[in-house]
Design a protein around this motif. Structure first.
Motif, PDB file in Angstrom:
ATOM      1  N   MET A  35       0.847  -1.195   0.000  1.00 57.62           N
ATOM      2  CA  MET A  35       0.000   0.000   0.000  1.00 57.62           C
ATOM      3  C   MET A  35       0.880   1.241   0.000  1.00 57.62           C
ATOM      4  SD  MET A  35      -3.110   0.973   2.598  1.00 57.62           S
ATOM      5  CE  MET A  35      -4.147  -0.322   1.949  1.00 57.62           C
ATOM      6  N   VAL A  36       0.432   2.272  -0.702  1.00 57.92           N
ATOM      7  CA  VAL A  36       1.208   3.501  -0.838  1.00 57.92           C
ATOM      8  C   VAL A  36       0.320   4.701  -0.539  1.00 57.92           C
ATOM      9  CG1 VAL A  36       2.370   5.007  -2.492  1.00 57.92           C
ATOM     10  CG2 VAL A  36       2.860   2.574  -2.490  1.00 57.92           C
ATOM     11  N   ILE A  37       0.856   5.648   0.217  1.00 60.26           N
ATOM     12  CA  ILE A  37       0.165   6.903   0.492  1.00 60.26           C
ATOM     13  C   ILE A  37       0.839   8.003  -0.327  1.00 60.26           C
ATOM     14  CG2 ILE A  37      -0.495   8.596   2.239  1.00 60.26           C
ATOM     15  CD1 ILE A  37      -0.162   6.375   4.330  1.00 60.26           C
ATOM     16  N   VAL A  38       0.063   8.703  -1.134  1.00 62.55           N
ATOM     17  CA  VAL A  38       0.576   9.836  -1.902  1.00 62.55           C
ATOM     18  C   VAL A  38       0.189  11.106  -1.162  1.00 62.55           C
ATOM     19  CG1 VAL A  38       0.566  11.025  -4.119  1.00 62.55           C
ATOM     20  CG2 VAL A  38       0.294   8.530  -4.040  1.00 62.55           C
ATOM     21  N   MET A  39       1.193  11.867  -0.750  1.00 62.12           N
ATOM     22  CA  MET A  39       0.930  13.091  -0.004  1.00 62.12           C
ATOM     23  C   MET A  39       0.623  14.243  -0.945  1.00 62.12           C
ATOM     24  SD  MET A  39       1.186  11.903   3.006  1.00 62.12           S
ATOM     25  CE  MET A  39       1.142  13.364   4.060  1.00 62.12           C
ATOM     26  N   GLY A  40      -0.225  15.157  -0.487  1.00 65.45           N
ATOM     27  CA  GLY A  40      -0.567  16.321  -1.282  1.00 65.45           C
ATOM     28  C   GLY A  40       0.530  17.369  -1.257  1.00 65.45           C
ATOM     29  N   PRO A  41       0.481  18.330  -2.164  1.00 65.65           N
ATOM     30  CA  PRO A  41       1.518  19.362  -2.232  1.00 65.65           C
ATOM     31  C   PRO A  41       1.584  20.248  -0.997  1.00 65.65           C
ATOM     32  CG  PRO A  41      -0.313  19.887  -3.696  1.00 65.65           C
ATOM     33  CD  PRO A  41      -0.540  18.496  -3.215  1.00 65.65           C
ATOM     34  N   ASP A  42       0.487  20.330  -0.237  1.00 68.82           N
ATOM     35  CA  ASP A  42       0.453  21.183   0.953  1.00 68.82           C
ATOM     36  C   ASP A  42       0.698  20.404   2.248  1.00 68.82           C
ATOM     37  OD1 ASP A  42      -0.177  23.393  -0.653  1.00 68.82           O
ATOM     38  OD2 ASP A  42      -2.314  22.923  -0.570  1.00 68.82           O
ATOM     39  N   ALA A  43       1.043  19.134   2.131  1.00 73.01           N
ATOM     40  CA  ALA A  43       1.277  18.315   3.327  1.00 73.01           C
ATOM     41  C   ALA A  43       2.487  18.838   4.101  1.00 73.01           C
ATOM     42  CB  ALA A  43       1.503  16.858   2.936  1.00 73.01           C
ATOM     43  N   THR A  44       2.396  18.810   5.408  1.00 71.89           N
ATOM     44  CA  THR A  44       3.482  19.281   6.270  1.00 71.89           C
ATOM     45  C   THR A  44       4.301  18.100   6.778  1.00 71.89           C
ATOM     46  OG1 THR A  44       2.198  19.105   8.305  1.00 71.89           O
ATOM     47  CG2 THR A  44       1.982  21.161   7.036  1.00 71.89           C
ATOM     48  N   PRO A  45       5.511  18.356   7.273  1.00 70.90           N
ATOM     49  CA  PRO A  45       6.292  17.274   7.885  1.00 70.90           C
ATOM     50  C   PRO A  45       5.544  16.599   9.030  1.00 70.90           C
ATOM     51  CG  PRO A  45       7.688  19.181   7.486  1.00 70.90           C
ATOM     52  CD  PRO A  45       6.288  19.609   7.198  1.00 70.90           C
ATOM     53  N   GLU A  46       4.748  17.374   9.762  1.00 69.19           N
ATOM     54  CA  GLU A  46       3.968  16.806  10.859  1.00 69.19           C
ATOM     55  C   GLU A  46       2.915  15.831  10.337  1.00 69.19           C
ATOM     56  OE1 GLU A  46       4.584  20.066  10.453  1.00 69.19           O
ATOM     57  OE2 GLU A  46       6.101  20.229  12.064  1.00 69.19           O
ATOM     58  N   ASP A  47       2.306  16.152   9.172  1.00 65.53           N
ATOM     59  CA  ASP A  47       1.346  15.234   8.570  1.00 65.53           C
ATOM     60  C   ASP A  47       2.009  13.901   8.240  1.00 65.53           C
ATOM     61  OD1 ASP A  47      -0.601  17.233   8.647  1.00 65.53           O
ATOM     62  OD2 ASP A  47      -0.189  17.898   6.587  1.00 65.53           O
ATOM     63  N   THR A  48       3.215  13.975   7.690  1.00 63.08           N
ATOM     64  CA  THR A  48       3.948  12.758   7.333  1.00 63.08           C
ATOM     65  C   THR A  48       4.322  11.966   8.578  1.00 63.08           C
ATOM     66  OG1 THR A  48       4.845  13.847   5.356  1.00 63.08           O
ATOM     67  CG2 THR A  48       5.990  11.879   6.128  1.00 63.08           C
ATOM     68  N   ASP A  49       4.818  12.652   9.593  1.00 60.98           N
ATOM     69  CA  ASP A  49       5.181  11.974  10.845  1.00 60.98           C
ATOM     70  C   ASP A  49       3.976  11.278  11.472  1.00 60.98           C
ATOM     71  OD1 ASP A  49       7.753  12.890  10.521  1.00 60.98           O
ATOM     72  OD2 ASP A  49       7.539  14.576  11.910  1.00 60.98           O
ATOM     73  N   ASN A  50       2.819  11.921  11.389  1.00 61.12           N
ATOM     74  CA  ASN A  50       1.599  11.344  11.948  1.00 61.12           C
ATOM     75  C   ASN A  50       1.249  10.025  11.264  1.00 61.12           C
ATOM     76  OD1 ASN A  50      -1.020  11.329  13.404  1.00 61.12           O
ATOM     77  ND2 ASN A  50      -1.867  11.736  11.369  1.00 61.12           N
ATOM     78  N   LEU A  51       1.429   9.962   9.946  1.00 56.72           N
ATOM     79  CA  LEU A  51       1.114   8.746   9.208  1.00 56.72           C
ATOM     80  C   LEU A  51       2.101   7.624   9.525  1.00 56.72           C
ATOM     81  CD1 LEU A  51       0.142  10.537   5.931  1.00 56.72           C
ATOM     82  CD2 LEU A  51      -1.356   9.016   7.211  1.00 56.72           C
ATOM     83  N   VAL A  52       3.364   7.985   9.723  1.00 61.20           N
ATOM     84  CA  VAL A  52       4.363   6.986  10.114  1.00 61.20           C
ATOM     85  C   VAL A  52       3.982   6.377  11.460  1.00 61.20           C
ATOM     86  CG1 VAL A  52       6.781   6.638  10.769  1.00 61.20           C
ATOM     87  CG2 VAL A  52       6.217   8.046   8.766  1.00 61.20           C
ATOM     88  N   GLU A  53       3.544   7.222  12.395  1.00 64.39           N
ATOM     89  CA  GLU A  53       3.136   6.738  13.719  1.00 64.39           C
ATOM     90  C   GLU A  53       1.871   5.877  13.626  1.00 64.39           C
ATOM     91  OE1 GLU A  53       2.721  10.134  16.203  1.00 64.39           O
ATOM     92  OE2 GLU A  53       4.854  10.697  16.074  1.00 64.39           O
ATOM     93  N   LEU A  54       0.932   6.260  12.769  1.00 60.35           N
ATOM     94  CA  LEU A  54      -0.282   5.469  12.591  1.00 60.35           C
ATOM     95  C   LEU A  54       0.047   4.065  12.082  1.00 60.35           C
ATOM     96  CD1 LEU A  54      -3.000   7.808  11.028  1.00 60.35           C
ATOM     97  CD2 LEU A  54      -3.142   6.556  13.185  1.00 60.35           C
TER      98      LEU A  54
END
Length: 348
Positions: free
Chosen positions: A1-20
């Motif tokens: 499975m792959v998550i494609v982040m949007g252009p406005d995604a923040t580093p915090e958004d990415t970190d949150n998904l890693v933790e999830l």
């Protein structure tokens, strides 16, 4: 499975998904390229599905992939990638010419080759400071001294540098001088080197191994991407077959096949595939006509004295013909030549 982040995604958004992902026993691999961030998930797909990932901040899309090379797969890309090297694009709507000496020998030879490359429409300078050779008695390159010569020539001409790294222990040093790291055919499956290059913060040019399938080539790219770097350019440079009339057999079909399977730019090396000066131009034409994003060619001011691959190096008359052919074909396909940056824009 792959998550494609949007252009406005923040580093915090990415970190949150890693933790999830970790919260349900999964692993997440974050990889970034020019203008895009992709997170590859490894673990129980059903558990990931229960996380409602599409509703998380910063997420543009969530996709299940059938390809083993999930991060570089075309399945998981909104559009084809454009990799920028010192301001020069590889991919997209342009054709990029990379040219220079196979091996750096002297400051004078390298600067002369760079000037020749510029006149032929090249926007990137290739040159080898480290040379993995079949024979241990052949010229192995100048090493760090060669890197310094390349840096000086970049300052003089404005051409960003593409140069090979052959040992994981040298990646940091080479990256401190180069704008783009090249992984050669003999090292395509040197996984320690691929991992180090993926962590170096530089775009990577990955040549196809002489006996590698296209899937193995893309899996090698996946090793780089999995370490956080999506700025990868694939290079078809000929494969080993029964034929001995040429140095290698250029697999021109690999260009559209790799572009169909992966979102990464694909270029062709007509010099190392043909191994003969008179073959470089027709193979370059074939590459561009097949839709390659560029070519990488050898040039040398005095190929008869070259310490490496002189018989395939182009000289002035050949370069003029190459420049004319590349411009004409690229224009017909609506993909003009990529321009070289101003000198100050190319400095690392």
């Amino acid at each position: 499975m792959v998550i494609v982040m949007g252009p406005d995604a923040t580093p915090e958004d990415t970190d949150n998904l890693v933790e999830l992902a970790a919260s349900v026993g999964g692993e997440a691999y974050v990889t970034r390229g020019a203008g895009r961030t992709i997170i590859g998930l490894v673990g129980d797909v059903e558990r990931f599905a229960n996380l409602d990932l599409r509703a998380q901040p910063g997420v543009s899309d969530v996709r299940r992939t059938s390809a083993p090379y999930r991060l570089v797969s075309q399945e998981n890309a909104v559009s084809r990638s454009v990799v920028r090297v010192g301001g020069v694009p590889l991919g997209g709507d342009t054709t990029t010419v990379i040219a220079g000496p196979c091996a750096v020998e002297t400051p004078e030879q390298t600067l002369a080759a760079a000037r020749m490359a510029q006149e032929a429409g090249a926007s990137l300078l290739r040159g080898g400071a480290y040379k993995p050779r079949t024979s241990p008695y052949s010229f192995q390159g100048l090493g760090e001294a060669g890197l310094k010569i390349l840096s000086d020539v970049r300052d003089e001409t404005g051409l960003p540098i593409v140069t090979e790294v052959v040992d994981a222990a040298d990646v940091e040093l080479v990256a401190s001088h180069a704008d783009m790291l090249q992984i050669g055919a003999r090292n395509m499956q040197n996984f320690a080197l691929l991992h180090a290059a993926g962590e170096a913060g530089r775009p990577v040019l990955l040549k196809r191994g002489m006996t590698a399938t296209i899937e193995e080539w893309l899996m090698a790219a996946e090793h780089i991407a999995q370490r956080g770097n999506l700025d990868i350019v694939l290079c078809e440079r000929g494969i080993r077959t029964f034929e001995n009339a040429t140095r290698n057999t250029l697999d021109i079909s690999a260009v559209p096949v790799a572009q169909k399977l992966s979102h990464l730019p694909v270029i062709v090396d007509p010099s190392h595939s043909g191994g003969q000066r008179d073959l470089v131009l027709p193979l370059s034409r074939a590459a561009i006509a097949a839709g390659a994003d560029g070519v990488i060619v050898d040039v040398h001011p005095a190929p008869e004295t070259a310490l490496c691959d002189g018989p395939q190096a182009l000289v002035d008359a050949d370069l003029a013909e190459l420049a004319s052919a590349v411009r004409a074909l690229s224009g017909l396909l609506g993909r003009p030549l990529a321009a070289a940056p101003a000198p100050e824009a190319a400095v690392v």
